[in-house]
Design a protein around this motif. Structure first.
Motif, PDB file in Angstrom:
ATOM      1  N   UNK A 290     -49.212 -42.535 -37.447  1.00  0.00           N
ATOM      2  CA  UNK A 290     -48.230 -43.577 -38.641  1.00  0.00           C
ATOM      3  C   UNK A 290     -48.025 -45.080 -37.792  1.00  0.00           C
ATOM      4  N   UNK A 291     -48.027 -45.883 -38.851  1.00  0.00           N
ATOM      5  CA  UNK A 291     -47.537 -47.424 -38.225  1.00  0.00           C
ATOM      6  C   UNK A 291     -46.110 -47.600 -38.574  1.00  0.00           C
ATOM      7  N   UNK A 292     -45.244 -47.841 -37.913  1.00  0.00           N
ATOM      8  CA  UNK A 292     -43.944 -48.174 -38.309  1.00  0.00           C
ATOM      9  C   UNK A 292     -43.398 -49.479 -37.881  1.00  0.00           C
ATOM     10  N   UNK A 293     -44.209 -50.198 -36.999  1.00  0.00           N
ATOM     11  CA  UNK A 293     -43.635 -51.714 -36.606  1.00  0.00           C
ATOM     12  C   UNK A 293     -44.346 -51.686 -35.313  1.00  0.00           C
ATOM     13  N   UNK A 294     -43.684 -52.887 -34.688  1.00  0.00           N
ATOM     14  CA  UNK A 294     -44.291 -53.541 -33.438  1.00  0.00           C
ATOM     15  C   UNK A 294     -43.132 -53.862 -32.291  1.00  0.00           C
ATOM     16  N   UNK A 295     -42.290 -52.754 -32.252  1.00  0.00           N
ATOM     17  CA  UNK A 295     -41.422 -52.833 -30.912  1.00  0.00           C
ATOM     18  C   UNK A 295     -41.701 -51.484 -30.441  1.00  0.00           C
ATOM     19  N   UNK A 296     -41.074 -51.464 -28.914  1.00  0.00           N
ATOM     20  CA  UNK A 296     -41.352 -50.164 -27.966  1.00  0.00           C
ATOM     21  C   UNK A 296     -41.223 -48.911 -28.864  1.00  0.00           C
TER      22      UNK A 296
ATOM     23  N   UNK B  27     -49.300 -49.023 -26.019  1.00  0.00           N
ATOM     24  CA  UNK B  27     -48.517 -48.473 -25.064  1.00  0.00           C
ATOM     25  C   UNK B  27     -48.125 -49.620 -23.844  1.00  0.00           C
ATOM     26  N   UNK B  28     -48.842 -50.644 -23.958  1.00  0.00           N
ATOM     27  CA  UNK B  28     -48.528 -51.544 -22.906  1.00  0.00           C
ATOM     28  C   UNK B  28     -47.240 -52.061 -22.850  1.00  0.00           C
ATOM     29  N   UNK B  29     -46.343 -52.004 -22.010  1.00  0.00           N
ATOM     30  CA  UNK B  29     -44.858 -52.571 -21.751  1.00  0.00           C
ATOM     31  C   UNK B  29     -43.983 -51.621 -22.392  1.00  0.00           C
ATOM     32  N   UNK B  30     -44.505 -50.368 -22.680  1.00  0.00           N
ATOM     33  CA  UNK B  30     -43.666 -49.405 -23.407  1.00  0.00           C
ATOM     34  C   UNK B  30     -43.400 -48.301 -22.265  1.00  0.00           C
ATOM     35  N   UNK B  31     -41.992 -47.849 -22.358  1.00  0.00           N
ATOM     36  CA  UNK B  31     -41.854 -46.596 -21.369  1.00  0.00           C
ATOM     37  C   UNK B  31     -41.601 -45.570 -22.371  1.00  0.00           C
ATOM     38  N   UNK B  32     -41.771 -44.466 -21.361  1.00  0.00           N
ATOM     39  CA  UNK B  32     -41.639 -43.110 -22.053  1.00  0.00           C
ATOM     40  C   UNK B  32     -40.065 -42.971 -22.610  1.00  0.00           C
TER      41      UNK B  32
END
Ligand SMILES: Cc1ncc(COP(=O)(O)O)c(C=O)c1O
Length: 413
Positions: free
Chosen positions: A152-158, A164-169
């Motif tokens: 599902x898409x809920x937005x554009x921040x991490x 997953x680019x630039x996103x941490x676990x």
């Protein structure tokens, strides 16, 4: 199907020249989902003007628009009453040290329009609203886990970006997946959350990019409501994309299931930047406690635009008109596809249809169909759900179907 070749792009168009300039100074030529490099060949990147259900590109080509700016345009581009309201507010003041009175008018209107809403707050983008909903649910419950449907898409921040680019676990450490319309997967995720369940986030319907859409079953909606009630967690409907197209009171109203929080944006102000969170009383204090703000969030011109948009949608029963036009489009597409022996699937609510071709490896048929339909004046999308607006008339739908017919013919060549 022997060969699928999208029509060529005009080499020396104004659009091509602008793209070349853009690529020098803007990474990738454009960030995000509006980058036309991902569209079928011939799709313009740059637009000169828009009116009603028509958009005109910088080369003077005009199209009947079935993307509606990917949702925001619900009454039609450049709607006179909306633009007049925004202009008139802006003439007094837009971005001031505090909001204009229209803030209270709009909050009252939303609380009146949306049955679950006891209060609302505003932001600018859908991501502001979904993020605020999640934060409010956590603040109210003192818990961490949020259930989110896979894909599902809920937005554009991490915490919610599809990349997953630039996103941490750690950004997503407290999200637990479930499958839309699968109550067993919801039960398993609720169990995994244990005593730490803050909320369940759910799209108005399943509108994942590139897939057939799925409407929520009543059993699924009721199961989410029951799970949240049992756990004292917040049911959050992400109505950013579907809001005000399916039902003005919220997309789950026809199901008889009311959320605790809803996120809204896109269609709320017919193209002016505005988002809203609506919520129930038990979340009011939490909404006061979280720090949610932005430099432009009290801009009053977009609130005046929203007042005009929602008032007009209510006056004309916008969702009913869009449904009727969407059904006409759907029936016409089905008839023409059958005539050419092309197997397609049409899913989702008629107001937000998705058209996919069967056995379509890497969307080649969809791309060919769209490219040819574009050449004949209709702007469709090969993978994403499309959007009807209140400006689409029967004559526009019929003209678009002529373009679609050319697309189907092209696919069978
Ligand atoms: C369902 C849904 N939620 C949230 C968002 C994020 O909205 P925005 O792009 O305005 O931040 C979108 C945007 O497409 C969306 O479709």
């Amino acid at each position: 199907m022997s060969q699928i070749v999208a029509p060529p792009l005009r080499a020396n168009s104004a659009d091509t020249a602008l793209r070349a300039r853009a690529h020098r100074v803007i990474p990738g030529g454009l960030w995000g989902h509006l980058n036309a490099d991902r569209m079928p060949e011939g799709y313009p990147q740059f637009f000169a003007s828009a009116e009603g259900c028509r958009v005109r590109d910088v080369d003077g080509r005009e199209f009947i628009d079935f993307m509606c700016s990917w949702g925001p345009i619900v009454l039609g581009h450049h709607h006179p009453a909306v633009e007049a309201a925004a202009r008139s507010q802006a003439a007094f003041g837009d971005c001031m040290n505090g909001p204009a009175p229209v803030l209270v008018d709009l909050a009252e209107l939303l609380v009146d329009l949306v049955p679950h809403a006891d209060w609302c707050i505003f932001g600018k983008n859908g991501t502001d609203a979904t993020t605020a909903c999640v934060t409010i649910a956590r603040a109210a419950t003192g818990r961490r886990k949020i259930l989110v449907a896979t894909g599902a898409y809920h937005g554009a921040i991490p915490w919610c970006s599809p990349s997953v680019a630039g996103v941490t676990e750690e950004d997503r450490a407290h999200l637990l997946p479930y499958v839309f319309n699968d109550t067993a997967s919801v039960a398993a995720a609720v169990e995994a959350a244990g005593t730490d369940l803050a909320g369940v986030l759910v799209s108005a319907f399943r509108h994942d990019f590139g897939f057939a859409q799925e409407l929520p079953t009543p059993a699924f909606a009721q199961a989410l409501r029951a799970a949240c009630d049992a756990a004292g967690a917040a049911l959050i409907v992400d109505d950013v994309r579907a809001g005000f197209r399916i039902d003005l009171g919220g997309s789950w109203e026809p199901l008889g299931v009311r959320p605790d929080l809803s996120a809204w944006s896109k269609a709320i102000a017919n193209g002016h930047a505005l988002a809203a969170v609506t919520g129930r009383d038990w979340l009011r204090e939490a909404a006061m406690s979280v720090y949610t703000t932005g430099s432009f969030w009290c801009g009053s011109a977009s609130m005046a635009a929203a007042m005009a948009t929602l008032t007009e949608l209510r006056r004309i029963d916008g969702p009913a008109h869009m449904r009727a036009m969407g059904e006409r489009l759907r029936a016409g597409l089905a008839e023409r596809a059958a005539h050419y022996g092309v197997a397609i699937s049409q899913t989702g609510p008629a107001q937000m249809p998705t058209l996919l071709f069967d056995d379509d490896i890497e969307w080649r048929k969809g791309f060919a169909f769209c490219a040819e339909a574009l050449r004949h004046g209709a702007y469709f999308h090969p993978k994403h759900n499309m959007f009807l607006s209140c400006a689409h008339t029967e004559a526009d739908i019929d003209a678009a179907l002529v373009a679609a017919e050319a697309g189907f013919r092209f696919v069978t060549r």
